[in-house]
Write a protein that holds these residues in place. Structure first.
Motif, short mmCIF file in Angstrom:
data_model
loop_
_atom_site.label_atom_id
_atom_site.label_comp_id
_atom_site.label_asym_id
_atom_site.label_seq_id
_atom_site.Cartn_x
_atom_site.Cartn_y
_atom_site.Cartn_z
N UNK A 33 -17.44 102.94 101.66
CA UNK A 33 -16.78 102.13 100.64
C UNK A 33 -16.99 100.66 100.93
N UNK A 34 -17.11 99.86 99.88
CA UNK A 34 -17.32 98.42 100.04
C UNK A 34 -16.24 97.58 99.37
N UNK A 35 -15.21 98.22 98.83
CA UNK A 35 -14.10 97.47 98.24
C UNK A 35 -12.82 98.30 98.36
N UNK A 36 -11.75 97.62 98.67
CA UNK A 36 -10.44 98.28 98.78
C UNK A 36 -9.52 97.72 97.70
N UNK A 37 -8.95 98.61 96.90
CA UNK A 37 -8.05 98.22 95.81
C UNK A 37 -6.61 98.54 96.22
N UNK A 38 -5.74 97.56 96.13
CA UNK A 38 -4.32 97.75 96.43
C UNK A 38 -3.53 97.75 95.12
N UNK A 39 -2.79 98.84 94.92
CA UNK A 39 -2.00 99.02 93.69
C UNK A 39 -0.62 99.55 94.06
N UNK A 40 0.42 98.76 93.80
CA UNK A 40 1.81 99.19 94.00
C UNK A 40 2.05 99.77 95.38
#
Length: 614
Positions: A33-40
């Motif tokens: 993976x090359x991007x980490x998404x933070x949601x809630x």
């Protein structure tokens, strides 16, 4: 409200953890993976290319930080939280999942947030969700309700995208159409060939009532308002309001138990107050659209929850307009607000009675001549007055034992209705007697003032006999009772010799009508006088016909006298005179020779008839 907010946060964190675990199952394991998404509070280790190819928002964020080689992005206030983002990410990766009524609202909102539109990719998530909403959801009432339920956590974005308004319009249209179809199914032909509605057939067009009870109050209000505009029957609106209120308010059982007199802890939430005020605003204007017991239940809730004055006054006005169908338990509203006060809320009942009395006065002022031509002994409003008067007397007897009930409050309830509302004062006498027994410390002036409410002439024989021996009554009241009892005894003795006194029928009719008019309202008294006037005019017409016959006989007698002066003529003349009678009533009563009193009475009737004719 704070506890509810904490529960929602914990639920979102648990969903984020589950989403993160599921995410590891479907992302590419062989490509790092090359991007980490933070949601809630949750994190998703993903790849830029699938996300950028579908989401315009993520594409812009990555383009803005191209030089810095962005590897972590936080999406704030994403609608639906981690669960919605997981579905959007699956769509970006090309992983199939089913769009349903349970997730279509989330998909519409998250696709708008992430800008997953046709501008960035063909057949993107936004268009797919919109197509499902229009072609599937809006054609099914149950699915629309489920979508609205999902939209409760997606406001205000779901409202801005018109998801809510489209579902509400679809629900109102569908309910109205099904109700019309149900009405047509109840049409049938009678034996005479006329088309009429079968009222006994069960109406099956209101099955949606139970479904709507799961909505929050704000969305429920909007649905009910739309249904009213579409023309849904007031009875159906009322049934839905009753069902919704019972689900939301019956947690406090004392609100809906009229016989409960225990004081309730005033730990009320703003939600319950909002429910009561909203339901009152949604009540149909038509009478009998909801049961009167339900209106009283709402009034108890409004008093206990300290709802707005306008809300309580509206309920009191609605109850006052149909008070004649209420029962005693309905009026027994506990006194919630003041400790040490009366057991029941007397002031509220007084305002309800004032509303009823004012409505009755307005009806009495109608200038409709057809009302006075009615042959019924009492008009509908007069019948309602009698029922309410009996209800008030029972209510007074119920609250009279309360030691904290002041004389002024007791009297103001008794005096609210007009004097002609009670034809018999037995119920009022019973209530006053109970009050005197429970409040033995009353002064003589207060007892006299209280007993002035009773018309002792309108007591029955049993009540009069009880009052004559009641030591709690003032001396003047007992004297009045004895006086009227003596008059009643004398009249009964006179009636026992009525056969010897041959009174004309019309005289007895006049006496009875006069006695009846004392118990009538001004409108009914006027109607009685008009009927009496018609009877007198008919009697005058009969008199004129008999006078014409007499004149003809007189002409014949002169002619016969000129021809013959024999005794035979005189005997025939006497026979003809004997057959004539000015008043048919005397012959019908079996009297061959009317008394002097009857002749005097008949002359007065003739004079009165001539006066009324003039």
């Amino acid at each position: 409200m704070e506890k509810l907010h904490q529960q929602q946060q914990q639920q979102q964190l648990s969903l984020a953890k589950c989403s993160r675990q599921r995410c590891n199952e479907w992302i590419f394991r062989d490509v790092p993976s090359d991007i980490t998404i933070e949601v809630s509070g949750g994190t998703f280790a993903l790849h830029k290319f699938p996300l950028v190819s579908r989401s315009g928002r993520i594409r812009k964020l990555v383009a803005e930080h191209r030089d810095a080689d962005i590897s972590r992005v936080e999406l704030l206030n994403l609608p639906g939280g981690a669960e919605s983002f997981e579905l959007a990410a699956k769509f970006c990766y090309g992983i199939n999942f089913e769009i349903t009524s349970a997730n279509v609202a989330q998909l519409c909102c998250v696709s708008d947030y992430l800008e997953m539109t046709e501008e960035f990719s063909k057949d993107n998530l936004g268009s797919r969700a919109e197509e499902y909403l229009e072609s599937i959801v809006c054609k099914n009432l149950e699915m629309c309700v489920e979508v609205l339920q999902q939209c409760e956590n997606l406001l205000p974005l779901a409202d801005e995208l018109k998801i809510v308004s489209r579902c509400i319009d679809a629900i109102a249209s569908k309910a109205c159409a099904e109700q019309i179809a149900s009405s047509f199914s109840r049409l049938e032909y009678s034996s005479s060939g006329r088309l009429h509605m079968n009222k006994q057939a069960k109406c099956e067009g209101d099955w949606w009532i139970e479904d709507l009870s799961v909505l929050w109050i704000d969305l429920y209000q909007r649905v009910m308002t739309a249904m009213k505009c579409r023309g849904v029957r007031p009875e159906s609106i009322g049934a839905s309001l009753v069902n919704y209120a019972q689900k939301e308010l019956t947690k406090k059982c004392s609100l809906w138990n009229p016989s409960s007199q225990t004081k309730v802890d005033l730990i009320s939430t703003g939600h319950e107050r909002l429910v009561v005020e909203t339901i009152v605003n949604l009540l149909p204007v038509e009478k009998l659209a909801v049961p009167i017991s339900f209106l009283f239940g709402l009034l108890r809730s409004a008093v206990m929850l300290d709802c707005t004055i306008a809300c309580r006054l509206d309920l009191e006005r609605r109850i006052g307009s149909q008070l004649d169908i209420a029962i005693l338990d309905d009026l027994l509203i506990p006194s919630f607000r003041h400790a040490g006060d009366t057991l029941f809320d007397v002031d509220t009942v007084h305002r309800i009675l004032v509303n009823f009395s004012q409505q009755d006065d307005s009806e009495d002022d109608m200038e409709d001549a057809s009302v006075f031509e009615s042959d019924s002994p009492h008009s509908p409003s007069q019948t309602a007055l009698f029922k309410v008067a009996k209800l008030v007397d029972n209510y007074l007897a119920e609250i009279a034992p309360d030691a904290n009930l002041k004389l002024s409050k007791f009297m103001v309830i008794a005096e609210t209705l007009p004097s002609h509302a009670r034809t018999i004062h037995d119920g009022l006498y019973r209530a006053i007697d109970i009050y005197l027994k429970a409040h033995q410390g009353l002064s003589d002036s207060d007892r006299k003032k209280l007993c002035k409410l009773i018309d002792f002439q309108k007591l029955s024989q049993e009540a009069g006999a009880h009052a004559a021996q009641n030591e709690r009554l003032p001396l003047q009241a007992i004297v009045q009772v004895l006086y009227f009892e003596q008059i009643r005894l004398r009249n009964s003795l006179c009636c026992s010799y009525g056969d010897e006194d041959h009174k004309p029928m019309h005289q007895s009719w006049r006496i009875s009508s006069g006695a009846l008019s004392a118990a009538m309202s001004p409108r009914d008294n006027y109607a009685s006088l008009r009927r009496e006037n018609r009877e007198l005019k008919l009697e005058l017409a009969r008199l004129r016909m008999r006078l014409n016959d007499l004149e003809k006989e007189h002409v014949c007698m002169k002619r016969d006298m000129q021809k013959s002066h024999s005794r035979k003529f005189m005997s025939s003349f006497s026979k003809k005179i004997g057959k004539l009678s000015f008043f048919g009533h005397s012959s019908s009563r079996g009297s061959s020779s009317p008394s002097r009193h009857s002749h005097r009475t008949d002359s007065r009737v003739i004079e009165r008839t001539c006066a009324s004719t003039d």
